[in-house]
Design an enzyme around this catalytic site. Structure first.
Site, PDB file in Angstrom:
ATOM      1  N   LYS A 167      42.950  28.127  36.979  1.00  0.00           N
ATOM      2  CA  LYS A 167      44.207  27.761  37.738  1.00  0.00           C
ATOM      3  C   LYS A 167      43.978  27.682  39.304  1.00  0.00           C
ATOM      4  CE  LYS A 167      47.169  29.463  34.337  1.00  0.00           C
ATOM      5  NZ  LYS A 167      48.442  30.683  33.970  1.00  0.00           N
TER       6      LYS A 167
ATOM      7  N   GLY B 192      34.794  39.011  36.608  1.00  0.00           N
ATOM      8  CA  GLY B 192      34.672  39.418  35.369  1.00  0.00           C
ATOM      9  C   GLY B 192      33.845  38.370  34.747  1.00  0.00           C
TER      10      GLY B 192
ATOM     11  N   ARG C  53      28.241  48.217  35.010  1.00  0.00           N
ATOM     12  CA  ARG C  53      28.977  49.101  36.150  1.00  0.00           C
ATOM     13  C   ARG C  53      28.505  50.512  35.928  1.00  0.00           C
ATOM     14  NH1 ARG C  53      35.414  47.196  35.817  1.00  0.00           N
ATOM     15  NH2 ARG C  53      35.114  45.408  37.528  1.00  0.00           N
TER      16      ARG C  53
END
Length: 408
Positions: free
Chosen positions: A198, A355, A36
């Site tokens: 999920k 991520g 980043r």
């Protein structure tokens, strides 16, 4: 899409507030992944060349609106300095108030200061207008280069843009140009690889993708819920029984939209989940009730490969196995190699984000083999869901101080 860019604002000699995302992984005060920071260099070098006084604004983690010493941005000064070839970076002990004002007033042209964690103030996450005005009072121009935080309507993301000439930084510009092209002019057929644990956290994403993609490959623990919805016994595997009806609806909707959903046909299972645990491969119809699925199997990987070979564009979010624990990273690594190879052969345009996804591709040594790797997590997901991000909307409606050019 149209939004204000660096060339649309007068920055030469100005004090520039540069919103960045330094929410990077750290261990023992040392940055363990500088991607980043490296991606911010084009914007920083542009502003340095223009002899700007550069004020870096960022958050770090979730301090809950109070000062938490372990979440200070001070340790990041060295990481930013190193990325800029050793250039001196100053540090401000607060981001508003007299201390911040004095620190910024003392900057010389070309100098850079990193102000303290924005989230030490509860007003940041509340999007407080007074807090945004205080931040804005420190500079002449606002540049947002934090796409990864632009899904939040926080004061530093949307508020400052109301008070100063505003534009996107180079990283923001790159993210928006690439990601907007996914649905505007991407080569078809289009595919998606969606992993993670999920359905509930990616329901909007799955719903949107089944309407826009030709192929959706599903892996990770999320696939277990789909298998459960189809009547398979998934043993002790992570799944969401309450989402079975939702999974069946997604499958029905995909069929109506002629979107092929590809689920695992075999899985790697263990009786005890730990590193290097004894494991075996079973079909999805033969998962022992005492076992847990931790990765997709080799036959599933072959089916995934065949599906990807029909695509011209693919997006990837989420690992397809428990990649943090060896050897259950095998399918994620091999899938990354498949996508990377097809990309290198010019048969596929590949875009990945999130991520865990970036970490998995870096772990696989394939991060540089994709067409584009987004720095964003939640913002990447919400963009793929078709949402308008607050920070992007602020750029699209921002004042620049000069006539805005038309950009495609």
């Amino acid at each position: 899409m149209k939004f204000s860019r660096l060339e649309d604002v007068k920055v030469a000699g100005k004090t520039v507030l540069l919103r960045i995302d330094l929410n990077v992984p750290m261990q023992g005060g040392i940055v363990t992944d500088t991607m980043r920071i490296q991606r911010l260099l084009p914007t920083l070098n542009y502003l340095i060349k223009k002899k700007c006084r550069i004020v870096l604004l960022s958050h770090f983690d979730r301090p809950g609106g109070k000062f938490v010493p372990s979440l200070s941005l001070a340790p990041l000064v060295d990481a930013v300095s190193q990325a800029l070839g050793g250039r001196k970076i100053k540090f401000g002990v607060d981001c508003i108030g007299p201390a911040a004002e004095r620190a910024v007033a003392g900057l010389q042209p070309g100098e850079i200061i990193l102000l303290e964690n924005l989230r030490f103030h509860p007003e940041e996450e509340k999007g407080d207008a007074r807090f945004a005005r205080e931040l804005a009072s420190l500079g002449d121009v606002f540049i947002n280069d934090a796409f990864s935080a632009s899904h939040r309507a926080h004061a530093s993301i949307t508020g400052i843009a109301r008070y100063l000439p505003t534009a996107a930084g180079r990283l923001m510009e790159e993210e928006l140009d690439v990601l907007s092209s996914i649905f505007s002019d991407a080569k078809k057929p289009m595919g998606a690889i969606i992993g993670g644990s999920k359905i509930s956290s990616k329901l909007a994403l799955l719903t949107h993708l089944t309407r826009t993609m030709d192929v959706v490959i599903i892996g990770g623990a999320m696939a277990n819920t789909f298998l459960l919805a189809q009547g398979y016994d998934v043993g002790k595997s992570i799944c969401e029984p309450s989402m079975k009806a939702t999974a069946r609806r997604i499958l029905r909707d995909a069929e109506k939209k002629h979107c092929r959903i590809v689920l695992p046909t075999d899985l790697v299972v263990v009786s005890q989940f730990k590193e290097h645990a004894p494991c075996r491969v079973v079909g999805v119809d033969a998962i022992p009730s005492t076992h847990t699925a931790v990765d997709v199997g080799p036959y599933s990987l072959q089916v995934y490969r065949e599906a990807l070979q029909t695509c011209k564009t693919v997006i990837w979010n989420g690992p397809v196995g428990a990649f943090e624990t060896s050897p259950f990273d095998a399918s994620t690594i091999n899938l990354a190699r498949i996508v990377g190879k097809l990309t290198g052969e010019k048969k596929l345009r590949s875009i990945a984000g999130g991520g865990d996804t970036v970490a998995a591709l870096t772990h696989a040594g394939m991060a540089d083999s994709f067409s584009y790797l987004s720095t964003a997590g939640g913002a990447f997901l919400e963009w793929l869901e078709g949402k308008t991000l607050p920070g992007v909307a602020a750029l699209m409606h921002a004042k620049t101080g000069r006539k805005t050019k038309a950009h495609g």
